[in-house]
Write a protein that holds these residues in place. Structure first.
Motif, PDB file in Angstrom:
ATOM      1  N   SER A   1       0.834  -1.191   0.000  1.00 47.42           N
ATOM      2  CA  SER A   1       0.000   0.000   0.000  1.00 47.42           C
ATOM      3  C   SER A   1       0.871   1.243   0.000  1.00 47.42           C
ATOM      4  O   SER A   1       2.083   1.192   0.226  1.00 47.42           O
ATOM      5  CB  SER A   1      -0.944  -0.018   1.208  1.00 47.42           C
ATOM      6  N   VAL A   2       0.235   2.377  -0.243  1.00 45.12           N
ATOM      7  CA  VAL A   2       0.959   3.643  -0.315  1.00 45.12           C
ATOM      8  C   VAL A   2       1.651   3.907   1.019  1.00 45.12           C
ATOM      9  O   VAL A   2       1.048   3.785   2.085  1.00 45.12           O
ATOM     10  CB  VAL A   2       0.001   4.800  -0.654  1.00 45.12           C
ATOM     11  N   GLY A   3       2.910   4.258   0.959  1.00 44.09           N
ATOM     12  CA  GLY A   3       3.674   4.520   2.166  1.00 44.09           C
ATOM     13  C   GLY A   3       4.490   3.340   2.650  1.00 44.09           C
ATOM     14  O   GLY A   3       5.154   3.441   3.673  1.00 44.09           O
ATOM     15  N   PHE A   4       4.423   2.238   1.899  1.00 50.15           N
ATOM     16  CA  PHE A   4       5.169   1.048   2.289  1.00 50.15           C
ATOM     17  C   PHE A   4       5.977   0.550   1.099  1.00 50.15           C
ATOM     18  O   PHE A   4       5.625   0.779  -0.066  1.00 50.15           O
ATOM     19  CB  PHE A   4       4.225  -0.055   2.772  1.00 50.15           C
ATOM     20  N   MET A   5       7.047  -0.162   1.395  1.00 52.54           N
ATOM     21  CA  MET A   5       7.914  -0.729   0.371  1.00 52.54           C
ATOM     22  C   MET A   5       8.359  -2.116   0.816  1.00 52.54           C
ATOM     23  O   MET A   5       8.337  -2.437   2.008  1.00 52.54           O
ATOM     24  CB  MET A   5       9.131   0.168   0.157  1.00 52.54           C
ATOM     25  N   PRO A   6       8.727  -2.993  -0.140  1.00 50.27           N
ATOM     26  CA  PRO A   6       9.162  -4.346   0.241  1.00 50.27           C
ATOM     27  C   PRO A   6      10.436  -4.310   1.079  1.00 50.27           C
ATOM     28  O   PRO A   6      11.301  -3.439   0.893  1.00 50.27           O
ATOM     29  CB  PRO A   6       9.404  -5.033  -1.107  1.00 50.27           C
ATOM     30  N   ASN A   7      10.518  -5.275   2.006  1.00 47.10           N
ATOM     31  CA  ASN A   7      11.762  -5.409   2.760  1.00 47.10           C
ATOM     32  C   ASN A   7      12.796  -6.140   1.915  1.00 47.10           C
ATOM     33  O   ASN A   7      12.559  -6.490   0.759  1.00 47.10           O
ATOM     34  CB  ASN A   7      11.514  -6.125   4.088  1.00 47.10           C
ATOM     35  N   LEU A   8      13.956  -6.378   2.483  1.00 47.85           N
ATOM     36  CA  LEU A   8      15.029  -6.996   1.711  1.00 47.85           C
ATOM     37  C   LEU A   8      14.677  -8.409   1.283  1.00 47.85           C
ATOM     38  O   LEU A   8      15.117  -8.876   0.226  1.00 47.85           O
ATOM     39  CB  LEU A   8      16.323  -7.004   2.537  1.00 47.85           C
ATOM     40  N   ARG A   9      13.869  -9.127   2.073  1.00 47.38           N
ATOM     41  CA  ARG A   9      13.494 -10.498   1.725  1.00 47.38           C
ATOM     42  C   ARG A   9      12.317 -10.539   0.749  1.00 47.38           C
ATOM     43  O   ARG A   9      11.945 -11.604   0.278  1.00 47.38           O
ATOM     44  CB  ARG A   9      13.133 -11.268   2.989  1.00 47.38           C
ATOM     45  N   MET A  10      11.697  -9.408   0.486  1.00 43.65           N
ATOM     46  CA  MET A  10      10.583  -9.287  -0.451  1.00 43.65           C
ATOM     47  C   MET A  10       9.363 -10.084  -0.005  1.00 43.65           C
ATOM     48  O   MET A  10       8.559 -10.516  -0.830  1.00 43.65           O
ATOM     49  CB  MET A  10      11.002  -9.753  -1.855  1.00 43.65           C
ATOM     50  N   ASP A  11       9.221 -10.277   1.317  1.00 40.64           N
ATOM     51  CA  ASP A  11       8.065 -11.033   1.803  1.00 40.64           C
ATOM     52  C   ASP A  11       7.149 -10.202   2.694  1.00 40.64           C
ATOM     53  O   ASP A  11       6.057 -10.646   3.037  1.00 40.64           O
ATOM     54  CB  ASP A  11       8.519 -12.284   2.560  1.00 40.64           C
ATOM     55  N   LYS A  12       7.560  -9.005   3.083  1.00 38.85           N
ATOM     56  CA  LYS A  12       6.735  -8.134   3.912  1.00 38.85           C
ATOM     57  C   LYS A  12       6.911  -6.690   3.450  1.00 38.85           C
ATOM     58  O   LYS A  12       7.909  -6.326   2.835  1.00 38.85           O
ATOM     59  CB  LYS A  12       7.114  -8.258   5.391  1.00 38.85           C
ATOM     60  N   CYS A  13       5.914  -5.883   3.774  1.00 38.02           N
ATOM     61  CA  CYS A  13       5.963  -4.456   3.450  1.00 38.02           C
ATOM     62  C   CYS A  13       6.447  -3.676   4.674  1.00 38.02           C
ATOM     63  O   CYS A  13       5.922  -3.872   5.779  1.00 38.02           O
ATOM     64  CB  CYS A  13       4.595  -3.944   3.009  1.00 38.02           C
ATOM     65  N   SER A  14       7.423  -2.825   4.466  1.00 43.17           N
ATOM     66  CA  SER A  14       7.975  -1.996   5.542  1.00 43.17           C
ATOM     67  C   SER A  14       7.627  -0.540   5.270  1.00 43.17           C
ATOM     68  O   SER A  14       7.584  -0.110   4.107  1.00 43.17           O
ATOM     69  CB  SER A  14       9.502  -2.159   5.628  1.00 43.17           C
ATOM     70  N   PRO A  15       7.388   0.242   6.331  1.00 45.73           N
ATOM     71  CA  PRO A  15       7.059   1.667   6.121  1.00 45.73           C
ATOM     72  C   PRO A  15       8.218   2.402   5.455  1.00 45.73           C
ATOM     73  O   PRO A  15       9.390   2.169   5.757  1.00 45.73           O
ATOM     74  CB  PRO A  15       6.808   2.184   7.540  1.00 45.73           C
ATOM     75  N   ILE A  16       7.898   3.291   4.545  1.00 43.04           N
ATOM     76  CA  ILE A  16       8.902   4.134   3.895  1.00 43.04           C
ATOM     77  C   ILE A  16       9.234   5.300   4.824  1.00 43.04           C
ATOM     78  O   ILE A  16       8.339   5.964   5.351  1.00 43.04           O
ATOM     79  CB  ILE A  16       8.381   4.660   2.547  1.00 43.04           C
ATOM     80  N   SER A  17      10.511   5.497   5.060  1.00 44.04           N
ATOM     81  CA  SER A  17      10.923   6.613   5.918  1.00 44.04           C
ATOM     82  C   SER A  17      10.591   7.932   5.229  1.00 44.04           C
ATOM     83  O   SER A  17      10.850   8.121   4.036  1.00 44.04           O
ATOM     84  CB  SER A  17      12.424   6.524   6.211  1.00 44.04           C
ATOM     85  N   VAL A  18       9.993   8.836   5.988  1.00 44.94           N
ATOM     86  CA  VAL A  18       9.542  10.121   5.452  1.00 44.94           C
ATOM     87  C   VAL A  18      10.519  11.204   5.875  1.00 44.94           C
ATOM     88  O   VAL A  18      10.887  11.311   7.049  1.00 44.94           O
ATOM     89  CB  VAL A  18       8.117  10.445   5.944  1.00 44.94           C
ATOM     90  N   ASP A  19      10.956  12.014   4.936  1.00 47.16           N
ATOM     91  CA  ASP A  19      11.911  13.092   5.206  1.00 47.16           C
ATOM     92  C   ASP A  19      11.311  14.416   4.749  1.00 47.16           C
ATOM     93  O   ASP A  19      10.251  14.454   4.114  1.00 47.16           O
ATOM     94  CB  ASP A  19      13.225  12.812   4.489  1.00 47.16           C
ATOM     95  N   TYR A  20      11.990  15.498   5.061  1.00 49.47           N
ATOM     96  CA  TYR A  20      11.563  16.820   4.615  1.00 49.47           C
ATOM     97  C   TYR A  20      12.810  17.651   4.340  1.00 49.47           C
ATOM     98  O   TYR A  20      13.932  17.201   4.528  1.00 49.47           O
ATOM     99  CB  TYR A  20      10.649  17.493   5.644  1.00 49.47           C
ATOM    100  N   PHE A  21      12.602  18.880   3.875  1.00 47.33           N
ATOM    101  CA  PHE A  21      13.711  19.752   3.492  1.00 47.33           C
ATOM    102  C   PHE A  21      14.433  20.214   4.759  1.00 47.33           C
ATOM    103  O   PHE A  21      14.000  21.142   5.433  1.00 47.33           O
ATOM    104  CB  PHE A  21      13.164  20.946   2.706  1.00 47.33           C
ATOM    105  N   ARG A  22      15.541  19.527   5.061  1.00 44.92           N
ATOM    106  CA  ARG A  22      16.257  19.773   6.306  1.00 44.92           C
ATOM    107  C   ARG A  22      17.469  20.660   6.068  1.00 44.92           C
ATOM    108  O   ARG A  22      17.912  20.876   4.939  1.00 44.92           O
ATOM    109  CB  ARG A  22      16.710  18.442   6.925  1.00 44.92           C
TER     110      ARG A  22
END
Length: 849
Positions: free
Chosen positions: A508-529
């Protein structure tokens, strides 16, 4: 298809025997009693099939024929079982061929075997034929004549269809029960067997090429891991496939299969083919006790046997060399079921006689008979109803009854394991095999029950699968036309897909596959720092700008009474300095973590700071234009006082405030997460193409007007260099903003960093230009040039001025004192020019040398 084939065969046989007549006389086995007889026909495979017709004698076929005769004689020997009725039989050979079986069935139905006075008795029922395909053809024929048929070996599930085979019954359970038994065995002991790849072999006319093609499928890459073969078929099918694999033995080198078979072939392989198969797990119908028949069969010899095929059997299997009271071949599994079929007819006739005939219940009566073309038989449809309702305990040790499909109510199988003994060689002409019973399976009122003994652990080493399970990140792409367990593992198509090896699921939106490609992990969110290189550069510029702005504010404040400061319109300079300061402050709000208040400040602050700068600049240029473009210097100007200029600037700023407030109300600020690939950004929700366009568009209008008026004031007296600085400022700002607009909207696809950096650079550069071109020059003059008053000016050589400004004298008030000077002198001789009287304030414009 089977119906079409059978219909064609029926037509051919009918034309041959009913139109042209039979051309051959076939050997038959019959025993006809003359009076009150019920004739049962028998169709059994006495001989094996051959290319030219009938082949070698089959031991099991001879036993089937003898079992029918034995059952009839046993029933007739009990005179109280069917009082006044004698059973007769006529048995014919099918040679394991459908065409021959139909031929012999026609002969059965067309003969008049017995005569009792004026009555000729025909066949009332048929027992046989043992093979499913042949029985299907016979069942279609017997249905036409309303003659019931009980089979003792046909197990095809299609025969349970009573809409097509309503006169068919059987004493053995159909194949679907055998299949369930094999599935249960597989689940308990052959765990590695995941599924089956379906391979069809035509029967009975399969050629060597058909078997080779089937064997070639076992060599395909997608079934390369399969080591278990489940075979439903006849003995000829199994032998043909094993022969084909033997012909391709080099390709099959190193592969060892476990065969899972049915009673149709597993128990009838010769030693050579058993050696090829090596391991066979099979099901067979429960072996029923047939001691009486076995004793009877052992007592037969060529001298006392009435069976016309017995001598051929005796010679084929060298029975003369066998010890006394020993059968030449083992009693076939289906012999007890053959006896049960004859007894089922007998029990049905017995009940018909008792219920429908006279009180004494002796002999045959018209109520249970029918006549057709001079042949009298039992009423076929009536006999069928009584057959469906029979229930008896047979002499072979089981209970016989039929369900609504004409199948036995109870299905029982034994599970057998066949393997060659140690030391057996493939090259041997005779291979010793060991067959052991390892379990049983049966139906119960509650379901099914499987009981296995022994572990036969040598089978557990076989890991059998068509395709291995896919790993995470892959999905099975099934091979078209092949079994569901045959696939190729393909990577999931999407970069954000995960899988459990079975199916791909998109994160789903906001998630990406983990290294094993078997679970979805949250995408780290950043901003203009602040750690961003662009942010560091902009903050450094803004910080220096803030320092310089405060330095200018301090210097101008301490020199607020100087003529230069007074001549610069202190009120508008104050507004301009405040706007410049806000421009330098705004970048700090863009490097703070976004929140609703921060987003509101960003929206409001950008437009507000620019409007303060541009409104002050516009009012300043308009004022200069009005002063130097009067028709006469004596004309009175309105709204040029400092307060009026401040009011104009404030009004222009308020328009921007209204636009920003409306934008904040329509699109309330909040924080959103924007994801691009594997990165996420925390940003404000402003609509760059609507809200920002409106707020910056208004400031662009102010800048454009200031640019126009700066161009119009370019021809003021050359010693009046304030307009030059204003013109330089607005032209530079126009260039920046002309470049900023396409850059800002063009970098929208590059992400927040580039888009935010572009607007912040435009802000700080605009503030720097305003500060450098308009205010730093004044500070430079104040710090590095002598301070002079208008009264200390020395006369300079005259220079020509515009003719319209050469002859008018104007009164100027300097420090409260009234002084007169000609405009000509003021324009040519000094650094301070007396232009007009404005409420005791000198409007002085200085020239830097």
């Amino acid at each position: 298809m089977a119906t079409l084939i059978c219909s064609t065969l029926l037509t051919v046989v009918f034309l041959r025997y009913c139109v042209f007549g039979s051309s051959t006389e076939t050997l038959k086995y019959s025993s006809i009693n003359g009076n009150m007889t019920v004739v049962l026909g028998g169709i059994v495979p006495v001989h094996k099939t051959s290319m030219g017709g009938c082949g070698k004698v089959a031991d099991y076929g001879v036993q089937y024929a003898e079992a029918i005769a034995y059952a009839v004689e046993t029933i007739n020997s009990n005179r109280t079982f069917l009082p006044g009725i004698q059973l007769s039989f006529e048995i014919r050979d099918s040679c394991e061929r459908v065409y021959t079986a139909l031929e012999q069935t026609f002969l059965l139905l067309s003969t008049k075997p017995t005569a009792d006075g004026n009555t000729s008795y025909g066949v009332s029922g048929v027992v046989g034929e043992s093979e499913s395909l042949t029985s299907i053809a016979i069942a279609n024929l017997l249905h036409v004549f309303n003659v019931p048929q009980i089979d003792f070996g046909a197990t095809a599930s299609s025969l349970s269809d009573k809409s097509r085979y309503d006169y068919f019954l059987r004493t053995v359970p159909p194949d679907n029960f055998q299949a369930r038994a094999l599935v249960d065995v597989r689940r308990q002991r052959l765990e590695a067997l995941h599924c089956e790849e379906s391979i069809e072999i035509p029967y009975p006319d399969a050629s060597e090429g058909d078997y080779d093609a089937a064997a070639s499928i076992l060599l395909q890459p997608y079934v390369n891991n399969a080591t278990v073969i489940v075979l439903f078929g006849q003995t000829e099918t199994a032998q043909g496939l094993l022969d084909a694999m033997q012909r391709k033995r080099e390709a099959f080198a190193g592969k060892q299969f476990v065969w899972v078979g049915t009673d149709g072939w597993a128990g009838y392989l010769d030693d050579e083919h058993k050696s090829m198969a090596k391991y066979i797990v099979s099901t067979s119908h429960k072996k029923l006790d047939s001691f009486e028949f076995e004793r009877h069969f052992r007592s037969l010899s060529v001298e006392n046997a009435s069976n016309p095929w017995f001598r051929e059997y005796w010679d084929e299997f060298n029975c003369s060399s066998m010890p006394p009271n020993v059968t030449c071949t083992p009693i076939d599994t289906y012999v007890p079921h053959t006896i049960n079929a004859v007894y089922a007819f007998a029990y049905a006739v017995r009940r018909m006689q008792r219920e429908l005939c006279n009180v004494n219940g002796v002999g045959l009566c018209p109520a249970i008979l029918r006549s057709d073309r001079g042949i009298t038989t039992l009423n076929g449809s009536l006999l069928l109803q009584y057959l469906k309702n029979v229930s008896f305990g047979s002499e072979v040790g089981n209970n016989v009854s039929f369900d609504k499909y004409g199948d036995p109510n109870i299905a029982e199988y034994t599970i057998n394991y066949l393997s060659p003994t140690e030391g057996s060689k493939r090259q041997s002409s005779t291979v010793t095999t060991t067959t052991s019973q390892i379990g049983s399976w049966q139906t119960t009122p509650a379901g099914t029950r499987l009981s296995l003994q022994g572990c036969f652990s040598d089978l557990r080493q076989h890991q059998s699968s068509c395709s291995t399970p896919c790993k995470a990140g892959y999905y099975p792409q099934f091979v078209q036309g092949q079994a569901d367990c045959c696939w190729l593992c393909q990577p999931c198509p999407g970069s954000f897909d995960i899988s459990d090896g079975k199916e791909c699921v998109t994160c789903s939106v906001g998630f990406m596959p983990n290294l094993r490609m078997d679970k979805c992990s949250p995408i780290s969110v950043d901003y203009f720092r602040i750690r961003n290189p662009w942010a560091i550069t902009i903050i450094l510029i803004a910080s220096v700008g803030i320092i310089l702005t405060w330095a200018v504010i301090i210097i101008l404040t301490f020199n607020r009474s100087h003529a230069v400061v007074k001549a610069s319109s202190r009120e508008l300079i104050s507004i301009l300095l405040l706007g410049i300061h806000l421009c330098y402050v705004m970048p700090f709000f863009f490097i703070i973590k976004p929140s609703a208040p921060i987003c509101a400040i960003r929206r409001f602050g950008v437009g507000f700071s620019f409007s303060m700068c541009f409104s002050a600049l516009l009012v300043r240029t308009v004022r200069i234009h009005r002063i130097f473009n009067r028709e006469t210097l004596t004309a009175t100007l309105v709204c040029v006082k400092p307060l009026s200029q401040v009011v104009f600037a404030v009004v222009l700023v308020l328009v921007q405030v209204i636009i920003s407030v409306i934008w904040l109300g329509v699109e309330q600020p909040h924080v959103i997460n924007v994801y691009s690939g594997v990165t996420g950004e925390l940003k404000c929700n402003e609509n760059s193409y609507v809200g920002l366009s409106l707020t910056l568009g208004y400031n662009a209008i102010l800048l454009a007007l200031a640019t126009v008026y700066a161009f119009l004031t370019r021809n003021v007296p050359q010693n009046f260099n304030e307009t030059r600085f204003i013109s330089l400022t607005v032209y530079s700002l126009a260039v920046i903003w002309t470049a900023f607009i396409p850059v800002y909207f063009g970098t929208a696809q590059l992400g927040t960093v580039f888009q935010t950096s572009s607007i912040l650079l435009a802000i700080v550069l605009s503030a720097t230009i305003l500060l450098g071109c308009l205010l730093i020059t004044k500070v430079y003059y104040l710090l590095w040039n002598l301070r002079v008053s208008p009264h200390a000016l020395q006369k300079q050589p005259r220079t020509e001025s515009p003719p319209s400004m050469m002859s008018t004298i104007k009164t100027a008030v300097v420090s409260g004192e009234e002084t007169k000077c000609s405009l000509e002198e003021s324009l040519t001789q000094g650094k301070v020019y007396c232009v007009c009287v404005l409420d005791k304030t000198v409007d002085a414009f200085t020239q830097t040398e």
